[in-house]
Write an enzyme that holds these catalytic residues in place. Structure first.
Site, PDB file in Angstrom:
ATOM      1  N   LYS A  46     -56.331  27.759  47.234  1.00 22.72           N
ATOM      2  CA  LYS A  46     -55.943  26.977  45.900  1.00 22.72           C
ATOM      3  C   LYS A  46     -56.206  27.378  44.426  1.00 22.72           C
ATOM      4  O   LYS A  46     -56.467  26.794  43.701  1.00 22.72           O
ATOM      5  CB  LYS A  46     -56.208  25.611  46.207  1.00 22.72           C
ATOM      6  N   ILE A  50     -50.872  32.728  45.835  1.00 27.01           N
ATOM      7  CA  ILE A  50     -49.551  33.124  45.841  1.00 27.01           C
ATOM      8  C   ILE A  50     -48.834  33.262  44.410  1.00 27.01           C
ATOM      9  O   ILE A  50     -47.875  34.318  44.564  1.00 27.01           O
ATOM     10  CB  ILE A  50     -48.306  31.974  46.462  1.00 27.01           C
ATOM     11  N   HIS A 101     -59.348  35.594  51.453  1.00 23.20           N
ATOM     12  CA  HIS A 101     -60.139  34.665  50.843  1.00 23.20           C
ATOM     13  C   HIS A 101     -61.744  35.163  51.236  1.00 23.20           C
ATOM     14  O   HIS A 101     -62.630  34.184  51.341  1.00 23.20           O
ATOM     15  CB  HIS A 101     -59.860  33.208  51.460  1.00 23.20           C
ATOM     16  N   ARG A 123     -60.311  29.826  39.602  1.00 27.97           N
ATOM     17  CA  ARG A 123     -59.787  28.503  38.869  1.00 27.97           C
ATOM     18  C   ARG A 123     -60.735  27.383  38.891  1.00 27.97           C
ATOM     19  O   ARG A 123     -61.809  27.564  39.576  1.00 27.97           O
ATOM     20  CB  ARG A 123     -58.591  28.028  39.779  1.00 27.97           C
ATOM     21  N   SER A 131     -56.147  20.157  43.951  1.00 33.61           N
ATOM     22  CA  SER A 131     -55.047  20.956  44.642  1.00 33.61           C
ATOM     23  C   SER A 131     -55.470  21.085  46.230  1.00 33.61           C
ATOM     24  O   SER A 131     -54.492  20.781  47.015  1.00 33.61           O
ATOM     25  CB  SER A 131     -55.162  22.568  44.140  1.00 33.61           C
ATOM     26  N   GLN A 223     -41.902  27.480  37.438  1.00 35.65           N
ATOM     27  CA  GLN A 223     -40.680  26.957  37.323  1.00 35.65           C
ATOM     28  C   GLN A 223     -39.583  27.992  38.553  1.00 35.65           C
ATOM     29  O   GLN A 223     -38.946  27.423  39.412  1.00 35.65           O
ATOM     30  CB  GLN A 223     -39.732  26.823  36.420  1.00 35.65           C
ATOM     31  N   MET A 225     -40.806  30.207  40.579  1.00 33.75           N
ATOM     32  CA  MET A 225     -41.218  30.488  42.042  1.00 33.75           C
ATOM     33  C   MET A 225     -40.992  29.254  42.579  1.00 33.75           C
ATOM     34  O   MET A 225     -40.825  29.084  43.955  1.00 33.75           O
ATOM     35  CB  MET A 225     -42.865  30.719  41.772  1.00 33.75           C
ATOM     36  N   LYS A 253     -47.997  21.309  41.286  1.00 28.95           N
ATOM     37  CA  LYS A 253     -48.162  20.996  39.863  1.00 28.95           C
ATOM     38  C   LYS A 253     -48.006  22.373  38.857  1.00 28.95           C
ATOM     39  O   LYS A 253     -47.413  22.325  38.020  1.00 28.95           O
ATOM     40  CB  LYS A 253     -49.135  19.817  39.448  1.00 28.95           C
TER      41      LYS A 253
HETATM   42  P1  A3P Z   1     -51.456  22.986  42.266  1.00 27.56           P
HETATM   43  O1  A3P Z   1     -51.708  22.175  43.848  1.00 27.56           O
HETATM   44  O2  A3P Z   1     -52.411  22.365  41.248  1.00 27.56           O
HETATM   45  O3  A3P Z   1     -50.085  22.656  41.955  1.00 27.56           O
HETATM   46  P2  A3P Z   1     -52.947  29.249  46.238  1.00 27.56           P
HETATM   47  O4  A3P Z   1     -51.783  30.006  46.458  1.00 27.56           O
HETATM   48  O5  A3P Z   1     -54.297  29.786  46.020  1.00 27.56           O
HETATM   49  O6  A3P Z   1     -53.008  28.298  47.376  1.00 27.56           O
HETATM   50  O7  A3P Z   1     -52.876  28.059  45.053  1.00 27.56           O
HETATM   51  C1  A3P Z   1     -51.913  27.250  45.017  1.00 27.56           C
HETATM   52  C2  A3P Z   1     -52.050  26.619  43.650  1.00 27.56           C
HETATM   53  O8  A3P Z   1     -51.364  27.622  42.787  1.00 27.56           O
HETATM   54  C3  A3P Z   1     -50.921  25.383  43.680  1.00 27.56           C
HETATM   55  O9  A3P Z   1     -51.881  24.527  42.677  1.00 27.56           O
HETATM   56  C4  A3P Z   1     -49.702  25.887  43.074  1.00 27.56           C
HETATM   57  O10 A3P Z   1     -49.014  24.980  42.546  1.00 27.56           O
HETATM   58  C5  A3P Z   1     -50.313  26.827  42.069  1.00 27.56           C
HETATM   59  N1  A3P Z   1     -49.475  27.954  41.619  1.00 27.56           N
HETATM   60  C6  A3P Z   1     -48.509  28.776  42.440  1.00 27.56           C
HETATM   61  N2  A3P Z   1     -47.864  29.503  41.716  1.00 27.56           N
HETATM   62  C7  A3P Z   1     -47.942  29.085  40.627  1.00 27.56           C
HETATM   63  C8  A3P Z   1     -47.479  29.387  39.165  1.00 27.56           C
HETATM   64  N3  A3P Z   1     -46.373  30.574  39.155  1.00 27.56           N
HETATM   65  N4  A3P Z   1     -47.862  29.154  37.847  1.00 27.56           N
HETATM   66  C9  A3P Z   1     -48.935  28.350  38.096  1.00 27.56           C
HETATM   67  N5  A3P Z   1     -49.583  27.578  39.152  1.00 27.56           N
HETATM   68  C10 A3P Z   1     -48.986  28.151  40.219  1.00 27.56           C
END
Ligand code: A3P
Length: 292
Positions: A46, A50, A101, A123, A131, A223, A225, A253
């Site tokens: 989180k 991605i 991870h 983060r 998240s 937006q 993605m 978010k």
């Molecule tokens: P939130 O749940 O706070 O929205 P991971 O890929 O490590 O699981 O992390 C997921 C988090 O990264 C989610 O956070 C997701 O929305 C956020 N995320 C993914 N793509 C993003 C982007 N282009 N800009 C900002 N946040 C992004």
């Protein structure tokens, strides 16, 4: 190996997602084929995995920048220990991008020859917690929690995939001299995406034209993605029934400071005390609010 938990598999003190982890990889880490030009994205869950998978694949491959390749983002930089879609890693042409991870002490020993490039994205842990709380409630393969208080305790105890957040980041940071590693924060990427992509390019020794840089930045915004089914896990949610109720989305978010809408004053103060105690002597910069 501890198999008591329904969702977690503990191997050498670290929790993997039980149904997805490939034990043949994890138990034989030093036998995995690693190439000098491999690149690894390392994150605690989180923390922007991605997002970074998207950025790196866009930097490296023209076919992703110009949309001629139709490959899901997670498959462009497969998870090393999970290999979700059973890709034959040996068949991926160089340069390969992987995601993981893993904690510092479980990666292949060959990483210490400092050839493999490692990009560690971190983060602020209050947003990670927030998240992760939503994500755990969404995904059938993770344990749901009724309240953020319950989840906060689980998270602080490290009873989640990725184990303890503090251990993960401290371990990688304190052993940074053993690896070819660059640390970058989610928040810095959020505040200045273009500048962050430039820094990543410089670490990866990749030079992009202005036009290519524009294409990377454009396709890596939240937006963009969110509306791209390849980048937002839409496929996995719909086709594989990964979610509990189809209510939430993987790209939720994508902001800095959402924790303020979830933690009480008391929970926040408790978290701060634990953070200060655990992060002493770790000079990494943390941004807790987008306006900082
Ligand atoms: P939130 O749940 O706070 O929205 P991971 O890929 O490590 O699981 O992390 C997921 C988090 O990264 C989610 O956070 C997701 O929305 C956020 N995320 C993914 N793509 C993003 C982007 N282009 N800009 C900002 N946040 C992004």
């Amino acid at each position: 190996m501890d198999n008591q938990d329904e969702y977690l598999l503990n191997f050498r003190g670290y929790n993997f997602e039980k149904t997805l982890v490939k034990m043949n990889i994890v138990e034989n880490m030093d036998d995995q084929e690693i190439r000098d030009d491999d690149v690894f994205i390392v994150t605690y869950p989180k923390s922007g995995t991605i997002w970074t998978q998207q950025i790196l694949s866009l930097i490296y491959f023209e076919g992703h920048r110009n949309n001629t390749e139709n490959i899901q983002t997670i498959d462009r930089a497969p998870f090393f220990e999970y290999n979700n879609h059973n890709v034959d890693f040996a068949k991926i042409p160089s340069p390969r991008i992987f995601s993981t991870h893993l904690p510092y002490y479980l990666v292949p020993k060959v990483f210490k020859n400092k050839k493999v490039k490692i990009l560690y994205i971190y983060r602020n842990p209050k947003d990670v917690l927030t998240s992760y709380f939503h994500y755990s409630n969404l995904m059938v393969i993770l344990e749901a929690s009724n309240t953020i208080e319950t989840f906060m305790q689980t998270f602080l105890d490290g009873r989640v995939v990725g184990s303890n957040w503090f251990d993960h980041i401290r371990g990688w940071y304190e052993h940074r001299h053993d690896f070819n590693i660059m640390f970058m924060s989610y928040e810095d990427m959020k505040k200045d995406l273009r500048g962050s992509v430039l820094k990543i390019c410089s670490f990866l020794e990749k030079e992009l034209s202005e036009e290519d840089m524009d294409a990377v930045v454009r396709q890596a915004t939240f937006q963009n993605m969110k509306s791209d089914p390849r980048a937002n896990y839409d496929y996995n949610q719909k086709v594989k029934n990964w979610t509990r109720n189809n209510q939430g989305t993987f790209l939720r978010k994508g902001t800095v400071g959402d924790w303020k809408h979830h933690l009480t004053v008391d929970q926040n103060e408790r978290f701060d005390r634990i953070f200060n105690r655990n992060m002493k002597n770790i000079p990494l910069k943390f941004i807790w609010d987008i306006n900082e």
